[in-house]
Design a protein around this motif. Structure first.
Motif, PDB file in Angstrom:
ATOM      1  N   PHE A 250      39.457   3.313  22.941  1.00  0.00           N
ATOM      2  CA  PHE A 250      38.357   4.125  22.932  1.00  0.00           C
ATOM      3  C   PHE A 250      37.032   3.683  23.730  1.00  0.00           C
ATOM      4  N   TYR A 251      36.859   2.492  23.613  1.00  0.00           N
ATOM      5  CA  TYR A 251      35.763   1.543  24.061  1.00  0.00           C
ATOM      6  C   TYR A 251      35.892   1.769  25.696  1.00  0.00           C
ATOM      7  N   SER A 252      37.099   1.638  26.312  1.00  0.00           N
ATOM      8  CA  SER A 252      37.278   1.383  27.640  1.00  0.00           C
ATOM      9  C   SER A 252      37.117   2.827  28.057  1.00  0.00           C
ATOM     10  N   LYS A 253      37.519   3.887  27.479  1.00  0.00           N
ATOM     11  CA  LYS A 253      37.571   5.236  27.921  1.00  0.00           C
ATOM     12  C   LYS A 253      36.032   5.940  27.690  1.00  0.00           C
ATOM     13  N   THR A 254      35.446   5.564  26.922  1.00  0.00           N
ATOM     14  CA  THR A 254      34.293   6.272  26.528  1.00  0.00           C
ATOM     15  C   THR A 254      32.946   5.469  26.566  1.00  0.00           C
ATOM     16  N   GLY A 255      33.094   4.009  26.413  1.00  0.00           N
ATOM     17  CA  GLY A 255      31.944   3.105  26.472  1.00  0.00           C
ATOM     18  C   GLY A 255      31.176   3.257  25.043  1.00  0.00           C
ATOM     19  N   MET A 256      31.809   3.779  24.229  1.00  0.00           N
ATOM     20  CA  MET A 256      31.258   3.829  22.848  1.00  0.00           C
ATOM     21  C   MET A 256      32.310   3.074  21.535  1.00  0.00           C
ATOM     22  N   PHE A 257      31.547   2.553  20.617  1.00  0.00           N
ATOM     23  CA  PHE A 257      32.669   1.832  19.585  1.00  0.00           C
ATOM     24  C   PHE A 257      32.876   2.944  18.455  1.00  0.00           C
ATOM     25  N   VAL A 258      33.893   2.930  17.870  1.00  0.00           N
ATOM     26  CA  VAL A 258      34.186   3.572  16.781  1.00  0.00           C
ATOM     27  C   VAL A 258      33.596   3.200  15.367  1.00  0.00           C
ATOM     28  N   TYR A 259      32.722   3.864  14.743  1.00  0.00           N
ATOM     29  CA  TYR A 259      31.798   3.487  13.753  1.00  0.00           C
ATOM     30  C   TYR A 259      32.642   3.860  12.490  1.00  0.00           C
ATOM     31  N   ASP A 260      32.797   2.957  11.441  1.00  0.00           N
ATOM     32  CA  ASP A 260      33.697   3.115  10.184  1.00  0.00           C
ATOM     33  C   ASP A 260      33.246   1.881   9.461  1.00  0.00           C
ATOM     34  N   PRO A 261      31.940   1.603   8.798  1.00  0.00           N
ATOM     35  CA  PRO A 261      31.745   0.981   7.941  1.00  0.00           C
ATOM     36  C   PRO A 261      32.658   1.017   6.547  1.00  0.00           C
ATOM     37  N   GLY A 262      33.250  -0.168   6.106  1.00  0.00           N
ATOM     38  CA  GLY A 262      34.089  -0.047   4.838  1.00  0.00           C
ATOM     39  C   GLY A 262      35.437   0.372   5.180  1.00  0.00           C
ATOM     40  N   PHE A 263      35.793   0.743   6.633  1.00  0.00           N
ATOM     41  CA  PHE A 263      37.044   0.966   6.880  1.00  0.00           C
ATOM     42  C   PHE A 263      37.686   2.477   6.024  1.00  0.00           C
TER      43      PHE A 263
ATOM     44  N   LEU B  34      54.672 -10.855  14.393  1.00  0.00           N
ATOM     45  CA  LEU B  34      54.335 -10.072  15.688  1.00  0.00           C
ATOM     46  C   LEU B  34      54.353 -10.795  16.896  1.00  0.00           C
ATOM     47  N   THR B  35      54.681 -10.256  17.857  1.00  0.00           N
ATOM     48  CA  THR B  35      54.503 -10.877  19.264  1.00  0.00           C
ATOM     49  C   THR B  35      53.198 -10.644  19.807  1.00  0.00           C
ATOM     50  N   ASN B  36      52.676  -9.392  19.568  1.00  0.00           N
ATOM     51  CA  ASN B  36      51.216  -9.024  20.072  1.00  0.00           C
ATOM     52  C   ASN B  36      50.088  -9.113  19.282  1.00  0.00           C
ATOM     53  N   ASN B  37      50.395 -10.056  18.251  1.00  0.00           N
ATOM     54  CA  ASN B  37      49.108 -10.099  17.247  1.00  0.00           C
ATOM     55  C   ASN B  37      47.701 -10.742  18.063  1.00  0.00           C
ATOM     56  N   LYS B  38      46.822  -9.827  17.460  1.00  0.00           N
ATOM     57  CA  LYS B  38      45.399  -9.953  18.346  1.00  0.00           C
ATOM     58  C   LYS B  38      44.549 -10.597  17.323  1.00  0.00           C
ATOM     59  N   ILE B  39      43.496 -11.180  17.689  1.00  0.00           N
ATOM     60  CA  ILE B  39      42.350 -11.867  16.688  1.00  0.00           C
ATOM     61  C   ILE B  39      41.766 -10.574  16.293  1.00  0.00           C
ATOM     62  N   SER B  40      41.464 -10.695  15.070  1.00  0.00           N
ATOM     63  CA  SER B  40      40.586  -9.465  14.258  1.00  0.00           C
ATOM     64  C   SER B  40      39.127  -9.812  14.858  1.00  0.00           C
ATOM     65  N   ARG B  41      38.626  -8.773  15.441  1.00  0.00           N
ATOM     66  CA  ARG B  41      37.256  -8.966  16.114  1.00  0.00           C
ATOM     67  C   ARG B  41      36.686  -7.386  16.169  1.00  0.00           C
ATOM     68  N   PRO B  42      36.006  -6.950  15.042  1.00  0.00           N
ATOM     69  CA  PRO B  42      35.512  -6.076  14.876  1.00  0.00           C
ATOM     70  C   PRO B  42      34.032  -5.722  15.758  1.00  0.00           C
ATOM     71  N   ARG B  43      33.484  -4.891  16.325  1.00  0.00           N
ATOM     72  CA  ARG B  43      32.314  -4.772  16.862  1.00  0.00           C
ATOM     73  C   ARG B  43      31.207  -3.855  16.032  1.00  0.00           C
ATOM     74  N   GLN B  44      29.960  -3.665  16.419  1.00  0.00           N
ATOM     75  CA  GLN B  44      28.842  -3.102  15.498  1.00  0.00           C
ATOM     76  C   GLN B  44      28.185  -2.159  16.142  1.00  0.00           C
ATOM     77  N   LEU B  45      27.423  -1.453  15.162  1.00  0.00           N
ATOM     78  CA  LEU B  45      26.141  -0.556  15.864  1.00  0.00           C
ATOM     79  C   LEU B  45      24.970  -1.297  15.668  1.00  0.00           C
ATOM     80  N   TYR B  46      24.587  -1.673  16.899  1.00  0.00           N
ATOM     81  CA  TYR B  46      23.210  -2.866  16.665  1.00  0.00           C
ATOM     82  C   TYR B  46      21.993  -1.952  16.511  1.00  0.00           C
TER      83      TYR B  46
END
Ligand code: CMC
Length: 445
Positions: free
Chosen positions: A37-50, A407-419
């Protein structure tokens, strides 16, 4: 031809269209794959509390909150609670299948062979204040296991290392929990007895003393075993997500589980069972229920009915359904319906279930409402309610951690934010302030 398994997002500011894949699970809602989403749109997805975010894919537990369904590895929680036992459910969560007879025997041996704690670990307890909450002690003691089982000696990403983490945590948590309780009482620690079942041994360590052995009734052993089953796992809840987030960096699994214990402690999560009894004591009498119901509805009042509502279950909590029947039977069996606290609880349940606010907002009694009452009826000290939840949930935490680590493709969890803070600004030097920086604190007048 247009690929139907996609979702298109339109940026109405410029009419740009972005397409994302839809992934299908084996059961339940599909997900929109927004990893790009970010690489295509330049935006983050906003979902506080998931509230709308699937943080991973998993094969362990399925929940349909609208229909009130909870499955572990495809088995209904109602069936597991009725027909299985806690060690079997642990095996199922960890391995994906129920054990055959040989594997069940082997697994029980693993759980009982590692119940003792290193004597050195026992000395940690005396470092805690005597009146500490047992959950505070648990956060520290479980974390301390990471110094006994460290990366120096174990590769926790290997199958062998993973099983060391799994077996030691499952076997030792009841011992640690019981010792946290004994410490709060000032009583000597009671060592595990490996000829007893998981639940009976836990009760033995909690309530026996060197002067007298406690022999729990069959009903208490069964009640504890059921509570452990019903709390064993619950998909990507706050504490499990905490364990996984900590583990995503490759941290020591014992330290990750300590993080899970901390997250569980809060009153909006596992701490709710203890808060239910505190709330019932505060309400005090059946005559005050309506006043507290009004407080819970009042938006200017922070009071909530503890043990009511759930992020996922908007119909009913299937675990609460099992426990409700069990709770009512138990109160009848031990002739406790007339004990004021339980009378109050049943009346509160009845009033809230018929109140339009709770009906409209789909706020049903959750698992903690009934587990709090059952544990109280069994004579369990309130401070231990959340600790028992932690013992039960350890298998969920470690199963989900294991699945992630494999998992072989495990990624570190690193959310972003709306500053929403200040924009870039100039640093203006003030000479007097700069001079303070040069002083020792004792020189500041
Ligand atoms: N009493 C009164 N009102 C409530 C309650 C409650 N227990 N729970 C939710 N509401 C209201 C809340 O005020 C909100 O109203 P509005 O839409 O007018 O603002 C609406 O219901 C939705 O609440 P929310 O806080 O947005 O819902 P959530 O999904 O974020 O929170 C919850 C779920 C479990 C944290 C919450 O229901 C709660 O605080 N319950 C009491 C604590 C509790 O029993 N926790 C145990 C959960 S089950 C076991 C576990 O997961 O560990």
């Amino acid at each position: 031809m247009k690929n139907k398994d996609t979702i298109t997002v339109v940026d109405n500011r410029n009419n740009n269209k972005f397409e994302f894949k839809i992934k299908k699970g084996s059961f339940g809602p599909d997900v929109a794959d927004l990893t790009a989403f970010y690489s295509k749109t330049g935006m983050f997805v906003y979902d506080p509390g998931f509230t709308s975010t699937a943080s991973c894919s998993s094969e362990i537990t399925f929940i349909d909150g609208e229909k009130g369904i909870l499955l572990h590895r495809g088995y209904k929680i109602e069936d597991l609670a009725e027909k299985s036992d806690y060690p079997e459910v642990c095996y199922l969560l960890l391995n994906g299948e129920l054990p055959d007879v040989e594997n069940k025997k082997k697994f029980i041996k693993i759980l009982t062979n590692h119940t003792m704690l290193h004597e050195q670990l026992l000395r940690f307890y005396s470092g805690f204040r005597r009146d500490s909450h047992p959950m505070a002690v648990m956060v520290g003691i479980v974390g301390a296991l990471s110094s006994f089982y460290s990366e120096k000696n174990y590769d926790f990403s290997s199958t062998e290392g993973m099983w060391v983490a799994v077996s030691r945590l499952l076997a030792k948590l009841p011992t640690m929990a019981a010792m946290a309780y004994k410490y709060s009482l000032g009583q000597p620690f009671i060592y595990p007895k490996n000829n007893l079942s998981y639940s009976e041994n836990f009760l033995h360590m909690l309530f026996s003393t060197p002067c007298g052995e406690y022999h729990p009734s069959k009903a208490s052993i069964e009640a504890l075993d059921k509570l452990l089953i019903l709390h064993a796992d619950h998909e990507q809840n706050a504490s499990t997500s905490t364990v996984k987030m900590a583990g995503s960096s490759g941290a020591n699994p014992f330290a990750c589980v300590a993080a899970g214990v901390a997250s569980l402690w809060g009153p909006a999560h596992g701490g709710a069972n203890e808060s239910v009894i505190r709330m019932l004591n505060e309400i005090g009498s059946v005559n005050n229920i309506q006043k507290f119901i009004e407080k819970a509805k009042d938006k200017t009042d922070s009071f909530r009915l503890m043990g009511f509502g759930h992020r996922v279950y908007k119909n009913y909590d299937p675990r609460a359904n099992v426990l409700r029947k069990y709770c009512h039977n138990l109160l009848k069996e031990i002739d406790s319906f007339n004990v004021p606290l339980f009378k109050l609880a049943t009346k509160l349940e009845e009033i809230a279930l018929n109140d339009s606010y709770f009906i409209k907002k789909k706020l049903y009694p959750n698992v903690d409402f009934y587990s709090g009452i059952i544990l109280k009826a069994l004579g369990m000290p309130e401070s231990m309610f959340t600790v028992i939840f932690a013992v039960a949930r350890t298998v969920g935490w470690i199963s989900q951690w294991k699945e992630m680590t494999e998992l072989t493709n495990n990624k570190i969890s690193r959310p972003r934010q709306l500053y929403t803070g200040k924009n870039k600004r100039e640093f203006i030097e003030i000479e007097e302030r700069r001079n303070i920086k040069k002083m020792y604190p004792g020189e500041i007048k």
